[in-house]
Design a protein around this motif. Structure first.
Motif, PDB file in Angstrom:
ATOM      1  N   THR A 252      36.745  -9.554 -25.321  1.00  0.00           N
ATOM      2  CA  THR A 252      36.010  -9.742 -23.927  1.00  0.00           C
ATOM      3  C   THR A 252      35.079  -8.693 -23.823  1.00  0.00           C
ATOM      4  O   THR A 252      34.871  -7.821 -24.540  1.00  0.00           O
ATOM      5  CB  THR A 252      37.172  -9.753 -22.684  1.00  0.00           C
ATOM      6  OG1 THR A 252      37.516  -8.165 -22.862  1.00  0.00           O
ATOM      7  CG2 THR A 252      37.869 -10.575 -22.991  1.00  0.00           C
TER       8      THR A 252
ATOM      9  N   GLN B  92      31.188  -3.799 -20.484  1.00  0.00           N
ATOM     10  CA  GLN B  92      29.837  -3.350 -19.834  1.00  0.00           C
ATOM     11  C   GLN B  92      29.568  -2.110 -20.815  1.00  0.00           C
ATOM     12  O   GLN B  92      30.142  -1.234 -21.171  1.00  0.00           O
ATOM     13  CB  GLN B  92      29.952  -2.994 -18.563  1.00  0.00           C
ATOM     14  CG  GLN B  92      29.968  -4.401 -17.490  1.00  0.00           C
ATOM     15  CD  GLN B  92      29.828  -3.921 -16.176  1.00  0.00           C
ATOM     16  OE1 GLN B  92      30.255  -2.797 -15.637  1.00  0.00           O
ATOM     17  NE2 GLN B  92      29.671  -4.825 -15.309  1.00  0.00           N
TER      18      GLN B  92
ATOM     19  N   THR C 229      31.189 -18.288 -17.755  1.00  0.00           N
ATOM     20  CA  THR C 229      32.021 -18.571 -16.423  1.00  0.00           C
ATOM     21  C   THR C 229      33.266 -18.033 -16.896  1.00  0.00           C
ATOM     22  O   THR C 229      33.715 -17.848 -17.872  1.00  0.00           O
ATOM     23  CB  THR C 229      32.134 -20.091 -16.124  1.00  0.00           C
ATOM     24  OG1 THR C 229      32.694 -20.773 -17.333  1.00  0.00           O
ATOM     25  CG2 THR C 229      30.585 -20.628 -15.682  1.00  0.00           C
ATOM     26  N   ASP C 230      34.105 -17.840 -15.714  1.00  0.00           N
ATOM     27  CA  ASP C 230      35.749 -17.294 -16.135  1.00  0.00           C
ATOM     28  C   ASP C 230      36.427 -18.404 -15.841  1.00  0.00           C
ATOM     29  O   ASP C 230      37.681 -18.208 -15.762  1.00  0.00           O
ATOM     30  CB  ASP C 230      35.773 -15.941 -15.326  1.00  0.00           C
ATOM     31  CG  ASP C 230      35.774 -16.312 -13.717  1.00  0.00           C
ATOM     32  OD1 ASP C 230      35.565 -17.569 -13.511  1.00  0.00           O
ATOM     33  OD2 ASP C 230      36.216 -15.291 -13.019  1.00  0.00           O
TER      34      ASP C 230
ATOM     35  N   ASP D  70      25.001  -9.017 -21.085  1.00  0.00           N
ATOM     36  CA  ASP D  70      24.619  -8.903 -19.743  1.00  0.00           C
ATOM     37  C   ASP D  70      25.708  -9.920 -18.692  1.00  0.00           C
ATOM     38  O   ASP D  70      25.416  -9.938 -17.695  1.00  0.00           O
ATOM     39  CB  ASP D  70      22.966  -9.314 -19.240  1.00  0.00           C
ATOM     40  CG  ASP D  70      22.987 -10.735 -19.868  1.00  0.00           C
ATOM     41  OD1 ASP D  70      23.481 -11.546 -20.267  1.00  0.00           O
ATOM     42  OD2 ASP D  70      21.557 -11.043 -19.793  1.00  0.00           O
ATOM     43  N   ASN D  71      26.510 -10.532 -19.504  1.00  0.00           N
ATOM     44  CA  ASN D  71      27.472 -11.182 -18.403  1.00  0.00           C
ATOM     45  C   ASN D  71      28.314 -10.386 -18.005  1.00  0.00           C
ATOM     46  O   ASN D  71      28.466  -8.900 -18.226  1.00  0.00           O
ATOM     47  CB  ASN D  71      28.097 -12.174 -19.494  1.00  0.00           C
ATOM     48  CG  ASN D  71      27.206 -13.314 -19.749  1.00  0.00           C
ATOM     49  OD1 ASN D  71      25.792 -13.072 -19.898  1.00  0.00           O
ATOM     50  ND2 ASN D  71      27.842 -14.448 -19.831  1.00  0.00           N
ATOM     51  N   ASN D  72      29.180 -10.935 -17.115  1.00  0.00           N
ATOM     52  CA  ASN D  72      30.144  -9.996 -16.395  1.00  0.00           C
ATOM     53  C   ASN D  72      31.584  -9.643 -17.348  1.00  0.00           C
ATOM     54  O   ASN D  72      31.681 -10.345 -18.241  1.00  0.00           O
ATOM     55  CB  ASN D  72      30.987 -11.033 -15.245  1.00  0.00           C
ATOM     56  CG  ASN D  72      30.231 -10.993 -13.956  1.00  0.00           C
ATOM     57  OD1 ASN D  72      28.911 -10.511 -13.900  1.00  0.00           O
ATOM     58  ND2 ASN D  72      30.528 -12.282 -13.324  1.00  0.00           N
ATOM     59  N   ALA D  73      31.932  -8.194 -17.081  1.00  0.00           N
ATOM     60  CA  ALA D  73      32.715  -7.737 -17.905  1.00  0.00           C
ATOM     61  C   ALA D  73      34.117  -8.563 -17.800  1.00  0.00           C
ATOM     62  O   ALA D  73      34.445  -9.013 -16.734  1.00  0.00           O
ATOM     63  CB  ALA D  73      33.001  -6.231 -17.434  1.00  0.00           C
TER      64      ALA D  73
ATOM     65  N   TYR E 188      34.529 -11.350 -19.387  1.00  0.00           N
ATOM     66  CA  TYR E 188      34.344 -12.804 -19.798  1.00  0.00           C
ATOM     67  C   TYR E 188      34.709 -12.829 -21.547  1.00  0.00           C
ATOM     68  O   TYR E 188      34.409 -11.863 -22.201  1.00  0.00           O
ATOM     69  CB  TYR E 188      32.951 -13.179 -19.601  1.00  0.00           C
ATOM     70  CG  TYR E 188      32.782 -13.713 -18.233  1.00  0.00           C
ATOM     71  CD1 TYR E 188      33.794 -13.207 -16.991  1.00  0.00           C
ATOM     72  CD2 TYR E 188      31.645 -14.506 -17.615  1.00  0.00           C
ATOM     73  CE1 TYR E 188      33.280 -13.747 -15.852  1.00  0.00           C
ATOM     74  CE2 TYR E 188      31.325 -14.830 -16.522  1.00  0.00           C
ATOM     75  CZ  TYR E 188      32.318 -14.411 -15.580  1.00  0.00           C
ATOM     76  OH  TYR E 188      32.150 -14.773 -14.235  1.00  0.00           O
TER      77      TYR E 188
END
Length: 260
Positions: A119, A122, A144-145, A171-174, A176
């Protein structure tokens, strides 16, 4: 779904070393077939395949065979108990058949597998690959999650020493998912119920396994009679023909779209 049992059975059938019948009084260690005509001990240390009944899907070692009584004794199985059952017999050992199937899986080459255990973290440009994964060909990150998942490709990366290195943090959400595509050889199969990947066509696998089986048998026995040579040649021809019709699909490495 193809299992090791299916592959061994097909290999024994194509190798010309398989006979079948209907036995009675199936127990935990014996089955009886008074119609068998082979001489005493012909199947000793061979393999019996159970095609129906409580032992269906099992292939076990034959310990003893007696022609007069039709009694076939095999390695103990805890669930055998039927008035009758379909079976098949070969005088070749289960170990030899398993070896042939695994040799064929390796010979047929790599397939592309997918792993999604990593996953996004960051501020991280270095990811340790999960155990057993190498030779990564493509990386995608989920955007997306929840389903339906969207994803975008990671365009620049390097694999070295069991890790993936990126020129910049994702740069995606941690949290994912990261999807890894990697090429790998099929893991060894040993238990009757072990599943063989659908990437390997059963008929191609069976002919390739038959070729490996015949080649190994001739090397150890020194038998080069005309029938054995024909079986070997025919298996090689069929395996080659099916290799063109049913290739094992794998992807090439995605191009590096930037230098760093």
């Amino acid at each position: 779904m193809t299992t090791l049992f299916n592959a061994m059975y097909e290999t024994a059938l194509l190798s010309g070393v398989l006979v079948s019948g209907t036995g009675t009084n199936l127990g935990q260690t014996t089955i009886t077939d008074t119609k068998r005509v082979e001489v005493d001990d012909y199947f000793n240390n061979g393999t019996i395949f159970f095609l129906s009944g409580s032992l269906s899907g099992k292939a076990v070692r034959v310990r003893d065979y007696t022609q007069a009584s039709g009694l076939i004794t095999f390695d103990i199985q805890q669930t055998g108990s039927d008035s009758s059952a379909l079976y098949a017999l070969t005088n070749q050992s289960r170990d030899a058949l398993v070896q042939a199937v695994n040799a064929a899986l390796t010979y047929m080459g790599e397939y592309t597998a997918i792993d999604e255990t990593l996953t996004i973290t960051q501020n991280t440009t270095e990811y340790t690959l999960p155990a057993g994964i190498s030779n990564v060909k493509r990386i995608e990150m989920y955007i997306t999650d929840s389903q339906p998942y969207g994803f975008s490709p990671v365009l620049t990366w390097r694999e070295f020493g069991g890790k993936i290195y990126l020129p910049y943090a994702l740069d995606n959400n941690a949290g994912y998912k990261i999807r890894l595509y990697y090429n790998t050889f099929h893991p060894a199969v040993n238990a009757d119920s072990d599943v063989i990947s659908d990437n390997y066509n059963l008929k191609r696998l069976a002919w390739t396994s038959t070729y490996m089986f015949m080649l190994n048998r001739m090397q150890y026995s020194g038998n080069t009679d005309e029938r054995e040579m024909w079986l070997l040649s025919n298996a090689q021809t069929q395996a080659t023909r099916l290799a063109n019709a049913f290739p094992v699909h794998h992807i090439e490495r995605d191009p590096i779209l930037a230098r760093w």
